[in-house]
Design an enzyme around this catalytic site. Structure first.
Site, PDB file in Angstrom:
ATOM      1  N   SER A 161     -83.050 -19.716  50.623  1.00 12.30           N
ATOM      2  CA  SER A 161     -84.058 -20.768  50.762  1.00 12.30           C
ATOM      3  C   SER A 161     -85.157 -20.577  49.727  1.00 12.30           C
ATOM      4  O   SER A 161     -85.460 -19.450  49.320  1.00 12.30           O
ATOM      5  CB  SER A 161     -84.651 -20.670  52.162  1.00 12.30           C
ATOM      6  N   TYR A 207     -88.534 -15.768  59.527  1.00 13.79           N
ATOM      7  CA  TYR A 207     -87.390 -16.515  58.988  1.00 13.79           C
ATOM      8  C   TYR A 207     -87.255 -16.244  57.480  1.00 13.79           C
ATOM      9  O   TYR A 207     -86.183 -15.862  56.993  1.00 13.79           O
ATOM     10  CB  TYR A 207     -87.560 -18.022  59.245  1.00 13.79           C
ATOM     11  N   LYS A 215     -84.307 -14.088  55.236  1.00 14.91           N
ATOM     12  CA  LYS A 215     -83.519 -14.586  54.088  1.00 14.91           C
ATOM     13  C   LYS A 215     -83.688 -13.626  52.902  1.00 14.91           C
ATOM     14  O   LYS A 215     -82.732 -13.297  52.193  1.00 14.91           O
ATOM     15  CB  LYS A 215     -83.988 -15.989  53.681  1.00 14.91           C
TER      16      LYS A 215
HETATM   17  P1  NAD Z   1     -78.104 -25.618  61.498  1.00 17.70           P
HETATM   18  O1  NAD Z   1     -78.855 -24.940  62.594  1.00 17.70           O
HETATM   19  O2  NAD Z   1     -77.781 -27.056  61.632  1.00 17.70           O
HETATM   20  O3  NAD Z   1     -76.752 -24.822  61.199  1.00 17.70           O
HETATM   21  C1  NAD Z   1     -76.590 -23.446  61.455  1.00 17.70           C
HETATM   22  C2  NAD Z   1     -75.321 -23.279  62.271  1.00 17.70           C
HETATM   23  O4  NAD Z   1     -75.110 -21.890  62.521  1.00 17.70           O
HETATM   24  C3  NAD Z   1     -75.398 -23.990  63.625  1.00 17.70           C
HETATM   25  O5  NAD Z   1     -74.226 -24.743  63.805  1.00 17.70           O
HETATM   26  C4  NAD Z   1     -75.475 -22.842  64.630  1.00 17.70           C
HETATM   27  O6  NAD Z   1     -74.846 -23.180  65.859  1.00 17.70           O
HETATM   28  C5  NAD Z   1     -74.760 -21.728  63.889  1.00 17.70           C
HETATM   29  N1  NAD Z   1     -75.175 -20.372  64.241  1.00 17.70           N
HETATM   30  C6  NAD Z   1     -76.424 -19.885  64.308  1.00 17.70           C
HETATM   31  N2  NAD Z   1     -76.410 -18.573  64.582  1.00 17.70           N
HETATM   32  C7  NAD Z   1     -75.105 -18.224  64.676  1.00 17.70           C
HETATM   33  C8  NAD Z   1     -74.445 -16.993  64.906  1.00 17.70           C
HETATM   34  N3  NAD Z   1     -75.124 -15.853  65.104  1.00 17.70           N
HETATM   35  N4  NAD Z   1     -73.099 -16.990  64.908  1.00 17.70           N
HETATM   36  C9  NAD Z   1     -72.388 -18.124  64.717  1.00 17.70           C
HETATM   37  N5  NAD Z   1     -72.969 -19.309  64.489  1.00 17.70           N
HETATM   38  C10 NAD Z   1     -74.317 -19.361  64.450  1.00 17.70           C
HETATM   39  O7  NAD Z   1     -78.934 -25.357  60.150  1.00 17.70           O
HETATM   40  P2  NAD Z   1     -78.733 -25.980  58.700  1.00 17.70           P
HETATM   41  O8  NAD Z   1     -79.919 -26.811  58.404  1.00 17.70           O
HETATM   42  O9  NAD Z   1     -77.385 -26.541  58.535  1.00 17.70           O
HETATM   43  O10 NAD Z   1     -78.876 -24.666  57.828  1.00 17.70           O
HETATM   44  C11 NAD Z   1     -77.756 -23.906  57.404  1.00 17.70           C
HETATM   45  C12 NAD Z   1     -78.237 -22.674  56.668  1.00 17.70           C
HETATM   46  O11 NAD Z   1     -79.061 -23.088  55.562  1.00 17.70           O
HETATM   47  C13 NAD Z   1     -79.105 -21.743  57.516  1.00 17.70           C
HETATM   48  O12 NAD Z   1     -78.793 -20.415  57.164  1.00 17.70           O
HETATM   49  C14 NAD Z   1     -80.510 -22.101  57.077  1.00 17.70           C
HETATM   50  O13 NAD Z   1     -81.385 -21.016  57.251  1.00 17.70           O
HETATM   51  C15 NAD Z   1     -80.303 -22.415  55.613  1.00 17.70           C
HETATM   52  N6  NAD Z   1     -81.335 -23.301  55.059  1.00 17.70           N
HETATM   53  C16 NAD Z   1     -81.581 -24.505  55.663  1.00 17.70           C
HETATM   54  C17 NAD Z   1     -82.577 -25.335  55.142  1.00 17.70           C
HETATM   55  C18 NAD Z   1     -82.893 -26.648  55.801  1.00 17.70           C
HETATM   56  O14 NAD Z   1     -83.949 -27.221  55.490  1.00 17.70           O
HETATM   57  N7  NAD Z   1     -82.051 -27.199  56.649  1.00 17.70           N
HETATM   58  C19 NAD Z   1     -83.307 -24.934  54.005  1.00 17.70           C
HETATM   59  C20 NAD Z   1     -83.013 -23.706  53.418  1.00 17.70           C
HETATM   60  C21 NAD Z   1     -82.018 -22.889  53.957  1.00 17.70           C
END
Ligand code: NAD
Ligand code: UDP
Length: 345
Positions: free
Chosen positions: A126, A151, A155
Site C-alpha cells: 500500500s 495496518y 504492510k
Molecule cells: P477485502 O477485505 O475485500 O479482501 C481481503 C480478503 O481477504 C477478504 O475476502 C477476506 O475475507 C480475506 N481474508 C482476510 N484475512 C484472511 C485470512 N487470515 N485468511 C484468509 N482470508 C482472509 O480487501 P481488498 O480491498 O480487496 O484488499 C486486498 C488487499 O489489498 C489487502 O491486503 C489490503 O490490505 C490491500 N490494499 C487494499 C487497498 C484498498 O484501498 N482496498 C489499498 C492498499 C492495499
C-alpha cells in the site's frame, strides 16, 4: 493448460476483480479465503463473467494443514497474496488481530511457498508504507516506514520479511505492489466493493448516500493546504489495478529478488472533485456537510507511476468518469452488496 495461480483473499474486492483479469489472461486460479470480509457469491459472479471455474478453499491462510492440502492438490506456479485485514481505524483498536492476520498470515504462507518451491509471489502492499513524512509524488526509491497505524506497519513489516526471504532464496522473486486508492467495479455490475457496516472509504460511502442508505456524506476537513481545501488522493480503477497484477506476474517470470511498484494514475483528485464526478456520472446529487478532519489523514499524496509503465508496461487507462459510472452501476444493481438488507447495513 494455463499456469495456475493461488490467490489468497480472492473473494475480496480487489481479489475478485483480479480473478477476472487472470482468467481472461489464460491463468487458472485457485482461491483461499476465510470469507471474514467477503462473500462466496463474489466467486460465483466471477465465474458468470468469465465462464471459467474458480477452485475455492474456504479457510484461513494461517491454517498450515489447509495450505499443505492446497499446494499438494494443485501444482501452483505463483501466488498473489491479498488476504488480510485492511481497516486503518480498526487496526489501532485491534492491533494484535492485524499483526496476526497480516504478518503471521504472510509468514505461514511464505513457509508453504518455500516448502513447495513456488518461485513467484505478488504482494498487496500500500502507499501507506511511505509514511507521513514522504514528499509527493511518492516514488519507489523513497525510504519507507514512519507508518502511523498498525495496518500500515503490518504492510511495511511484511515488505521487510519478503525482501529478506528473497535475498536468502535466489529462486524466489517478489513484486511488492503499492496500491493507491482503488475504486470502481467490473463494468458488468456483477462484482464490486461490498463493505460491511458503515463504509470507511469515500466511494462506497458516496454510493450509499446516492441510493438513500446514508443521509449525507461527511467531508473530513476543508482546510487542508490543497486547491479546494479537501484532501487529494490518487484514485485508480480496480480493473486497471487488476491488470497490474497480471503484468507483474508476467514480469516476474525469470527474475530474482524483490521489486516494488506503485500502482496509481499519477494524479491527485480532491474529495469535492470526487463528489462532483460522481454526481455527473450518476445524475444524483450527493448532499454533504463539512466535518472535522479525520485523525491520521494526510493532506495529499499521489503516485509517481513511471516505473510500472517502464518495467511492466502498465498504465492506468480508465479515467475518473469510468470509475464513477462503474461504481454507480454496481451500487444500483446490488444496493445491498452481495447480501440481503440488514439493520446495520
Ligand atoms: P477485502 O477485505 O475485500 O479482501 C481481503 C480478503 O481477504 C477478504 O475476502 C477476506 O475475507 C480475506 N481474508 C482476510 N484475512 C484472511 C485470512 N487470515 N485468511 C484468509 N482470508 C482472509 O480487501 P481488498 O480491498 O480487496 O484488499 C486486498 C488487499 O489489498 C489487502 O491486503 C489490503 O490490505 C490491500 N490494499 C487494499 C487497498 C484498498 O484501498 N482496498 C489499498 C492498499 C492495499
Ligand atoms: N473521506 C471523507 N469522507 C468519508 C470518507 C473519506 O471526506 O466519509 C475522505 C478522507 O478524508 C480522504 C479521502 O476521502 O481524504 C479518501 O479516504 P479513503 O478512506 O477512501 O482512503 P484513504 O484514507 O485510505 O486514502
Amino acid at each position: 493448460m494455463g499456469r495456475r495461480v493461488l490467490v489468497t483473499g480472492g473473494a475480496g474486492y480487489i481479489g475478485s476483480h483480479t480473478l477476472v483479469a487472470l482468467q481472461e489472461a489464460g491463468f487458472e486460479v485457485v482461491v483461499i479465503d476465510s470469507l471474514c470480509n467477503s462473500s462466496e457469491i463474489a466467486l460465483q459472479r466471477v465465474q458468470m463473467i468469465t465462464g471459467t471455474s474458480v477452485r475455492f478453499y474456504h479457510g484461513d491462510i494461517r491454517d498450515r494443514a489447509l495450505l499443505e492440502q492446497i499446494f499438494t492438490e494443485n501444482s501452483i506456479h505463483a501466488v498473489i497474496h491479498f488476504a488480510g485485514l485492511k481497516a486503518v481505524g480498526e487496526s489501532s483498536q485491534k492491533p494484535i488481530d492485524y499483526y496476526q492476520s497480516n504478518v503471521t498470515g504472510s509468514l505461514v504462507l511464505l513457509e508453504a511457498i518455500q516448502a513447495y518451491g513456488v518461485k513467484q509471489l505478488v504482494f498487496s502492499s500500500s502507499a501507506t508504507v511511505y509514511g507521513s513524512e514522504a514528499p509527493v509524488p511518492y516514488v519507489e526509491t523513497l525510504q519507507t516506514g514512519s507508518t502511523s497505524n498498525p495496518y500500515g506497519t503490518s504492510k511495511w513489516m511484511v515488505e521487510q520479511v519478503l525482501k529478506d526471504a528473497a535475498l536468502a532464496n535466489p529462486e524466489l522473486s517478489v513484486a511488492l505492489l503499492r496500491y493507491f486508492n482503488p475504486v470502481g467495479a467490473h463494468p458488468s455490475g456483477l462484482i464490486g466493493e461490498d463493505p460491511q457496516g458503515i463504509p470507511n472509504n469515500l466511494l462506497p460511502y458516496i454510493a450509499q448516500v446516492a441510493v438513500g442508505k446514508r443521509k449525507e456524506l461527511s467531508v473530513f476537513g476543508d482546510d487542508y493546504p490543497t486547491p479546494d481545501g479537501t484532501c487529494l488522493r490518487d484514485y485508480l480503477h480496480v480493473m486497471d489495478l487488476a491488470e497490474g497484477h497480471v503484468c507483474a506476474l508476467e514480469w516476474l517470470e525469470g527474475k530474482t529478488g524483490t521489486i516494488a511498484f506503485n500502482l496509481g494514475t499519477g494524479k491527485g483528485t480532491s474529495v469535492l472533485d470526487i463528489v462532483r464526478a460522481f454526481e455527473q456520472a450518476s445524475g444524483v446529487s450527493i448532499p454533504y456537510r463539512v466535518a472535522p478532519r479525520r485523525a491520521g489523514d494526510l493532506p495529499a499524496f499521489w503516485a509517481d507511476a513511471s516505473k510500472a509503465k517502464q518495467d511492466l508496461g502498465w498504465v492506468a487507462r480508465l479515467g475518473l468518469d469510468q470509475m464513477m459510472v462503474d461504481t454507480w452501476h454496481w451500487q444500483t444493481n446490488n444496493p445491498h452488496g452481495y447480501g440481503i438488507a440488514t439493520n446495520d447495513r
